[in-house]
Design an enzyme around this catalytic site. Sequence first.
Site, short mmCIF file in Angstrom:
data_model
loop_
_atom_site.label_atom_id
_atom_site.label_comp_id
_atom_site.label_asym_id
_atom_site.label_seq_id
_atom_site.Cartn_x
_atom_site.Cartn_y
_atom_site.Cartn_z
N GLU A 67 33.85 51.70 43.19
CA GLU A 67 35.21 51.95 43.72
C GLU A 67 35.97 50.79 43.45
OE1 GLU A 67 32.33 51.89 45.01
OE2 GLU A 67 32.15 53.41 46.79
N CYS A 107 34.66 47.58 49.68
CA CYS A 107 35.38 48.62 48.89
C CYS A 107 36.33 49.58 50.17
CB CYS A 107 34.59 49.79 48.38
SG CYS A 107 33.69 48.95 46.89
#
Length: 149
Positions: A67, A107
């Site tokens: 991500e 993330c």
Amino acid sequence: MADADGSRTIDDETLERGLAAARDVRARAHAPYSRFTVGAAVVVGDGELHVGCNVESASYGLTLCAERSALAAMIAGGERGGDLGGRVVLVAISTGAEEPTPPCGACRQWLVEFAPDAIVVAEGGGGRREQWSVAELLPSPFTGQGLER
Ligand code: THU
């Protein structure tokens, strides 16, 4: 796009495009230690798409998740972090796990900063999908607003 209650929705075409890109880039993951490969795709409002995969390090803690890799590619592609506002509409994640896996804590922090209004969708190897808003993933976030600049 937003529903009557203000929550974001995503059209099927964008959703499928994002997930297909996340699935494809997962093949490029560098995960010799965990063997857990992850692909991610970020779709910006104008349809632009950026991808990333996890990149593991022999010094395990230096591993980069898919991500954040995709969000970094987006910044490198010219999207300006500070002005992003709600420009990222979708973050799609693909893994080989049986069940879809939500993004890790690190993330989630990046998502708050670079994709605050995005829909986050994860697809597992079995094809099952789950989706969240960024606010659901990280309520009461640190946004940097209190920082002196
Ligand atoms: N990983 C991701 O790429 N994204 C996440 O949100 C969770 C974990 C990666 C990091 C590591 O390479 C492997 O998955 C196992 O933790």
